[in-house]
Design an enzyme around this catalytic site. Sequence first.
Site, PDB file in Angstrom:
ATOM      1  NE  ARG A 175     115.981  50.360  54.198  1.00  0.00           N
ATOM      2  CZ  ARG A 175     115.803  51.531  54.400  1.00  0.00           C
ATOM      3  NH1 ARG A 175     114.903  52.240  55.021  1.00  0.00           N
ATOM      4  NH2 ARG A 175     116.969  52.095  54.280  1.00  0.00           N
ATOM      5  CE1 TYR A 211     105.311  29.608  64.747  1.00  0.00           C
ATOM      6  CE2 TYR A 211     105.646  32.200  64.795  1.00  0.00           C
ATOM      7  CZ  TYR A 211     106.114  30.771  64.660  1.00  0.00           C
ATOM      8  OH  TYR A 211     107.370  30.662  64.004  1.00  0.00           O
ATOM      9  CG  ASP A 271      98.460  34.142  62.769  1.00  0.00           C
ATOM     10  OD1 ASP A 271      98.351  33.900  61.592  1.00  0.00           O
ATOM     11  OD2 ASP A 271      99.665  33.799  63.198  1.00  0.00           O
TER      12      ASP A 271
HETATM   13  C1  LIG Z   1     100.339  30.808  62.537  1.00  0.00           C
HETATM   14  C2  LIG Z   1     101.560  31.112  62.119  1.00  0.00           C
HETATM   15  N1  LIG Z   1     101.736  32.527  62.608  1.00  0.00           N
HETATM   16  C3  LIG Z   1     102.709  33.126  62.345  1.00  0.00           C
HETATM   17  C4  LIG Z   1     104.080  32.463  62.011  1.00  0.00           C
HETATM   18  C5  LIG Z   1     105.366  33.216  61.701  1.00  0.00           C
HETATM   19  O1  LIG Z   1     105.475  33.353  60.389  1.00  0.00           O
HETATM   20  P1  LIG Z   1     107.159  33.109  59.671  1.00  0.00           P
HETATM   21  O2  LIG Z   1     107.723  31.844  59.891  1.00  0.00           O
HETATM   22  O3  LIG Z   1     106.774  33.476  58.164  1.00  0.00           O
HETATM   23  O4  LIG Z   1     107.747  34.370  60.386  1.00  0.00           O
HETATM   24  C6  LIG Z   1     104.054  31.288  61.675  1.00  0.00           C
HETATM   25  C7  LIG Z   1     105.090  30.296  61.397  1.00  0.00           C
HETATM   26  O5  LIG Z   1     105.366  29.106  61.598  1.00  0.00           O
HETATM   27  C8  LIG Z   1     102.535  30.517  61.910  1.00  0.00           C
HETATM   28  O6  LIG Z   1     102.526  29.198  61.827  1.00  0.00           O
END
Ligand SMILES: Cc1ncc(COP(=O)(O)O)c(C=O)c1O
Length: 387
Positions: A55, A107, A180
């Site tokens: 882990r 997101y 992000d």
């Molecule tokens: C821009 C963005 N950030 C974060 C995420 C979250 O990622 P995960 O689905 O791998 O948890 C997504 C998933 O769709 C995403 O499109």
Amino acid sequence: MTDFDARKANPATIAAQALGWIDEQTRAVAPPLHVSSTFIRDEDNLYRSGRSYARADNPTYDQPEAVLAALENGVAAAVFSSGMAAATSVFLSLKPGDHVVAPKAMYWLLRGWLLTFARRWGLEVDLVDMTDLAALKAATHPGRTKLVWAETPANPQWDITDLAAAAEIAHSCGARLGVDSTAATPVFTRPLNLGADIVMHSATKYLNGHSDLVAGALVTRADDEQWRTIKDLRVQLGGVPGSFEAWLLLRGMRTLFPRVRAAARNAATLAERFKSHPDVGQVLYAGLKEFPGHAIAARQMNGGFGGMLSIRVRGGEGAAIATAARVQLWKRATSLGGVESLLEHRASVEGPDTPCPRDLLRLSAGIEDANDLYADLDQALRHAHSK
Ligand SMILES: Cc1ncc(COP(=O)(O)O)c(C=O)c1O
């Protein structure tokens, strides 16, 4: 472990050769997959291998993390069980009472988590329009704001944030900038070079690229106290990917550059062609000259604008859903960043409170022939509008 100097290599070379690492024990070119959950303790009670339990110390993470750090020009990276596990760890590394600023357009699940769990936990969360730098500045409070979060291009309308300017605003009030960068990928944007402090990816998407795993990643500019807290959180919350997922992710990243460049070429072609389609009201794509964030994107995205675009279908929600129902080649599915093209009625995913326009179809361009992709969506649009 490697014969070439990764610091001198271009990112496409780093990705294709996964830093050129060779397994010393076997001289294997393809990396081994370590599945052991535990490691032998030395007779004198030490762990000289540096590993005790998977882990915390999974050796299958070493190479994908080193590749990611090199691709993003960071000092270290950490892989997670999902993009959400990666992103939420950044916020949880703060303290209750800290103030954070995040985008209104981001997101949706992370936005929902910030407005519910994170607020209950004690974070003070403000959402702003990140394309409006004056609004961002006004929302930050010197000494109190600890994190500014950006997503660019941002779901689902692909708004562009000026990362260099956002970094300056964040730093001027003593906060860090987290980005992000899932949609941009390191192929087109390296946020740390623009002043960001931490980069996050849903590795489920382009980094892996084959719609066959869920994973996340963070890359940091500094190996500092916050990074150590994040690494501790990964161990404590257990947001770790399985060995096979980490191995698959590394395999996927080796073709990152050709895949993402091909997807972006397709997205650019589709955006241009759908602009004049009679059943499309608007195309949202950072590569279009008339797109509001285009000038900033052209400055901070290097060599392309990514594989994500959206179209707004004339006739509203009903026509958009009817169009989605009719596609044959495009896959009607959520997610993005795979080699196959995906399409979805985004508002149906995000629920009734979404700021997403109800006539919007989100398109993840894959690497198929662009003419086939155009023809399929064209027939779906025409069929939906012929009724
Ligand atoms: C821009 C963005 N950030 C974060 C995420 C979250 O990622 P995960 O689905 O791998 O948890 C997504 C998933 O769709 C995403 O499109």
